[in-house]
Design a protein around this motif. Structure first.
Motif, mmCIF file in Angstrom:
data_model
loop_
_atom_site.group_PDB
_atom_site.id
_atom_site.type_symbol
_atom_site.label_atom_id
_atom_site.label_comp_id
_atom_site.label_asym_id
_atom_site.label_seq_id
_atom_site.Cartn_x
_atom_site.Cartn_y
_atom_site.Cartn_z
ATOM 1 N N ARG A 177 0.897 -1.167 0.000
ATOM 2 C CA ARG A 177 0.000 0.000 0.000
ATOM 3 C C ARG A 177 0.931 1.212 0.000
ATOM 4 O O ARG A 177 1.535 1.523 1.017
ATOM 5 C CB ARG A 177 -0.881 -0.001 1.250
ATOM 6 C CG ARG A 177 -1.767 -1.250 1.378
ATOM 7 C CD ARG A 177 -2.738 -1.065 2.544
ATOM 8 N NE ARG A 177 -3.325 -2.330 2.974
ATOM 9 C CZ ARG A 177 -4.407 -2.865 2.422
ATOM 10 N NH1 ARG A 177 -4.998 -2.295 1.410
ATOM 11 N NH2 ARG A 177 -4.898 -4.007 2.887
ATOM 12 N N MET A 211 -13.013 -10.470 7.856
ATOM 13 C CA MET A 211 -12.493 -9.224 7.272
ATOM 14 C C MET A 211 -13.591 -8.416 6.604
ATOM 15 O O MET A 211 -14.655 -8.944 6.274
ATOM 16 C CB MET A 211 -11.363 -9.522 6.306
ATOM 17 C CG MET A 211 -10.029 -9.635 7.019
ATOM 18 S SD MET A 211 -8.661 -9.702 5.874
ATOM 19 C CE MET A 211 -7.291 -9.498 6.996
ATOM 20 N N GLY A 212 -13.293 -7.165 6.363
ATOM 21 C CA GLY A 212 -14.247 -6.251 5.744
ATOM 22 C C GLY A 212 -14.290 -4.986 6.571
ATOM 23 O O GLY A 212 -15.141 -4.832 7.438
ATOM 24 N N ARG A 213 -13.328 -4.121 6.314
ATOM 25 C CA ARG A 213 -13.220 -2.850 7.049
ATOM 26 C C ARG A 213 -14.445 -1.982 6.798
ATOM 27 O O ARG A 213 -15.004 -1.394 7.694
ATOM 28 C CB ARG A 213 -11.974 -2.122 6.550
ATOM 29 C CG ARG A 213 -11.074 -1.665 7.627
ATOM 30 C CD ARG A 213 -9.868 -0.943 7.097
ATOM 31 N NE ARG A 213 -9.542 -1.228 5.708
ATOM 32 C CZ ARG A 213 -8.310 -1.321 5.223
ATOM 33 N NH1 ARG A 213 -7.291 -1.199 6.024
ATOM 34 N NH2 ARG A 213 -8.093 -1.545 3.946
ATOM 35 N N HIS A 223 -5.935 -12.750 8.922
ATOM 36 C CA HIS A 223 -5.329 -12.881 7.581
ATOM 37 C C HIS A 223 -5.383 -14.286 7.001
ATOM 38 O O HIS A 223 -5.010 -14.473 5.830
ATOM 39 C CB HIS A 223 -3.891 -12.357 7.607
ATOM 40 C CG HIS A 223 -3.843 -10.858 7.670
ATOM 41 N ND1 HIS A 223 -4.088 -10.174 8.833
ATOM 42 C CD2 HIS A 223 -3.642 -9.916 6.714
ATOM 43 C CE1 HIS A 223 -4.010 -8.874 8.597
ATOM 44 N NE2 HIS A 223 -3.735 -8.689 7.322
ATOM 45 N N ASP A 240 -12.594 -8.353 -0.377
ATOM 46 C CA ASP A 240 -13.747 -7.671 0.224
ATOM 47 C C ASP A 240 -14.989 -7.580 -0.665
ATOM 48 O O ASP A 240 -16.085 -7.317 -0.171
ATOM 49 C CB ASP A 240 -13.360 -6.247 0.643
ATOM 50 C CG ASP A 240 -12.434 -6.223 1.842
ATOM 51 O OD1 ASP A 240 -12.227 -7.287 2.443
ATOM 52 O OD2 ASP A 240 -11.928 -5.146 2.170
ATOM 53 N N GLU A 246 -15.342 -6.979 10.406
ATOM 54 C CA GLU A 246 -14.313 -6.145 11.037
ATOM 55 C C GLU A 246 -14.779 -4.683 11.233
ATOM 56 O O GLU A 246 -14.520 -4.081 12.271
ATOM 57 C CB GLU A 246 -13.153 -6.166 10.039
ATOM 58 C CG GLU A 246 -11.831 -5.765 10.493
ATOM 59 C CD GLU A 246 -10.873 -5.771 9.297
ATOM 60 O OE1 GLU A 246 -11.258 -6.129 8.161
ATOM 61 O OE2 GLU A 246 -9.723 -5.395 9.519
ATOM 62 N N ARG A 280 -7.006 -14.230 3.725
ATOM 63 C CA ARG A 280 -6.377 -13.693 2.512
ATOM 64 C C ARG A 280 -5.496 -14.717 1.813
ATOM 65 O O ARG A 280 -5.072 -14.494 0.669
ATOM 66 C CB ARG A 280 -5.559 -12.445 2.865
ATOM 67 C CG ARG A 280 -6.382 -11.239 3.206
ATOM 68 C CD ARG A 280 -6.097 -10.081 2.270
ATOM 69 N NE ARG A 280 -4.760 -9.594 2.422
ATOM 70 C CZ ARG A 280 -4.424 -8.515 3.151
ATOM 71 N NH1 ARG A 280 -5.360 -7.829 3.770
ATOM 72 N NH2 ARG A 280 -3.192 -8.124 3.230
HETATM 73 O O1 F6P Z 1 -8.840 -4.758 1.715
HETATM 74 C C1 F6P Z 1 -8.709 -6.097 2.039
HETATM 75 C C2 F6P Z 1 -8.499 -6.290 3.504
HETATM 76 O O2 F6P Z 1 -8.262 -7.652 3.684
HETATM 77 C C3 F6P Z 1 -9.591 -5.776 4.443
HETATM 78 O O3 F6P Z 1 -10.692 -6.638 4.563
HETATM 79 C C4 F6P Z 1 -8.849 -5.622 5.725
HETATM 80 O O4 F6P Z 1 -9.490 -4.718 6.563
HETATM 81 C C5 F6P Z 1 -7.521 -5.108 5.272
HETATM 82 O O5 F6P Z 1 -7.341 -5.603 3.958
HETATM 83 C C6 F6P Z 1 -6.344 -5.493 6.129
HETATM 84 O O6 F6P Z 1 -5.208 -4.904 5.606
HETATM 85 P P1 F6P Z 1 -3.738 -5.162 6.111
HETATM 86 O O7 F6P Z 1 -3.326 -6.526 5.686
HETATM 87 O O8 F6P Z 1 -2.922 -4.109 5.448
HETATM 88 O O9 F6P Z 1 -3.788 -5.056 7.604
#
Ligand code: F6P
Length: 328
Positions: free
Chosen positions: A76, A174-176, A258, A132, A227, A261
């Motif tokens: 990022r 997950m899901g900000r 994670h 997401d 989340e 992911r």
């Molecule tokens: O955008 C995808 C995501 O997995 C979100 O659901 C989560 O809030 C965020 O990334 C977490 O990001 P990082 O791995 O940078 O903490």
């Protein structure tokens, strides 16, 4: 068909998602098919700024369709948010004689790409890559289906132990900003309640609903919490509130984190990523830019970046109704 594009770069940006490798593979092989050169950019938009490039041929992406994560790594990039960062990136693209770029990522990556296109008149197309599923104009994003399967597999296991001890489990997924994972995995895993950022159920209603289900004969319960849910400060505070207001169950918390992911992409994600990757190169060759390649009603669609990143995540109200009915 435009004859100008001879060399295409590809990168993955933002949170990684299962299926990103399949998308990279499809872009690289599509380039080879059309006799174009392909360059991989490592570490997303940050790698663009640092000139972290590598030539990719069809064999350099062998045996990755089944692998989670991203071969090109991801980041990022804060620097890409600055004009100076983007100028460096443009200079590197010029020096490497790159004519166009495929960005695989989420809304942050698309926002940065769109600004870059406007500033430097450089062709970029995007592929929605995020677990997401919070991108407008596409029914699915790469990685979402795999993440859902990971979540329901985990909740199935939690259910076994919840049931053996008559416990209530709060499971954070997950899901900000988006409740898609929570809502769909919640339905798929048979959750009693699903808490999402788009809808605030309220603590009191949650307690009454849990009391009702206990009375109706349920011995254990699973509550899926996104989340970004607004109901409490965080899941641990919510668990404490429930403990204080509900004697019926012993309350436990599991944060999946994670794990959602990673892992080998599902067949759906592999096929989706392959279709979108081919679609990206087709679009660039047709002179398109400033668009995301998405999928709608199982057809490839072109969505302007401005549309893809627009507004709030929309939740299918019908799914909420289904979740309510089947948890009765
Ligand atoms: O955008 C995808 C995501 O997995 C979100 O659901 C989560 O809030 C965020 O990334 C977490 O990001 P990082 O791995 O940078 O903490």
């Amino acid at each position: 068909m435009s004859t100008k594009i001879k060399r295409i770069a590809v990168l993955t940006s933002g949170g990684d998602a299962p299926g990103m490798n399949a998308a990279i593979r499809a872009v690289v092989r599509s380039c080879a098919y059309h006799k174009l050169e392909c360059v991989g950019v490592f570490r997303g938009l940050q790698g663009l700024i640092e000139g972290d490039f590598k030539e990719l041929g069809p064999r350099s992406v062998k045996n990755i369709i089944n692998r989670g994560g991203t071969l090109l790594k991801s980041a990022r990039s804060q620097e890409f948010r600055t004009k100076e960062g983007r100028e460096k990136a443009y200079k590197n693209l010029q020096e490497a004689q790159i004519d166009a770029l495929v960005v695989i990522g989420g809304d942050g990556s698309f926002t940065g790409s769109s600004i870059f296109i406007e500033e430097f008149d450089f062709p970029i197309v995007g592929l929605p890559g995020t677990i997401d599923n919070d991108i407008n104009g596409t029914d699915y994003t790469i990685g979402y289906d795999t993440a859902l399967n990971t979540v329901i597999e985990a909740i199935d296991k939690i259910r076994d132990t919840a049931n053996s001890h008559n416990r209530l489990f709060l499971v954070e997924v997950m899901g900000r900003d988006a409740g898609d994972i929570a809502l769909n995995a919640g339905i798929g895993a048979g959750a009693e309640e699903i808490l999402i950022p788009e809808q605030n159920l309220g603590k009191e209603r949650l307690i009454s609903s849990l009391k009702r289900s206990k009375k109706s004969g349920k011995s254990s319960s699973i509550v899926v919490v996104a989340e970004g849910d607004q109901i409490g400060k965080n899941i641990f505070e919510l668990a404490e509130y429930i403990r204080q207001n509900l004697d019926e169950y012993e309350v436990k918390v599991t944060v999946l984190g994670h794990i959602q992911r990673g892992g080998s992409p599902s067949c759906y994600d592999r096929v989706l990523a392959s279709r979108l990757g081919v679609g990206a190169v087709d679009a660039l060759l047709a002179g398109k830019r400033d668009i995301m390649i998405g999928i709608s009603h199982n057809k490839i669609v072109h969505v302007p970046f401005s549309e893809a990143i627009k507004g709030e995540n929309e939740i299918d109200l019908d799914l909420i109704r289904v979740a309510d009915i089947i948890s009765v």
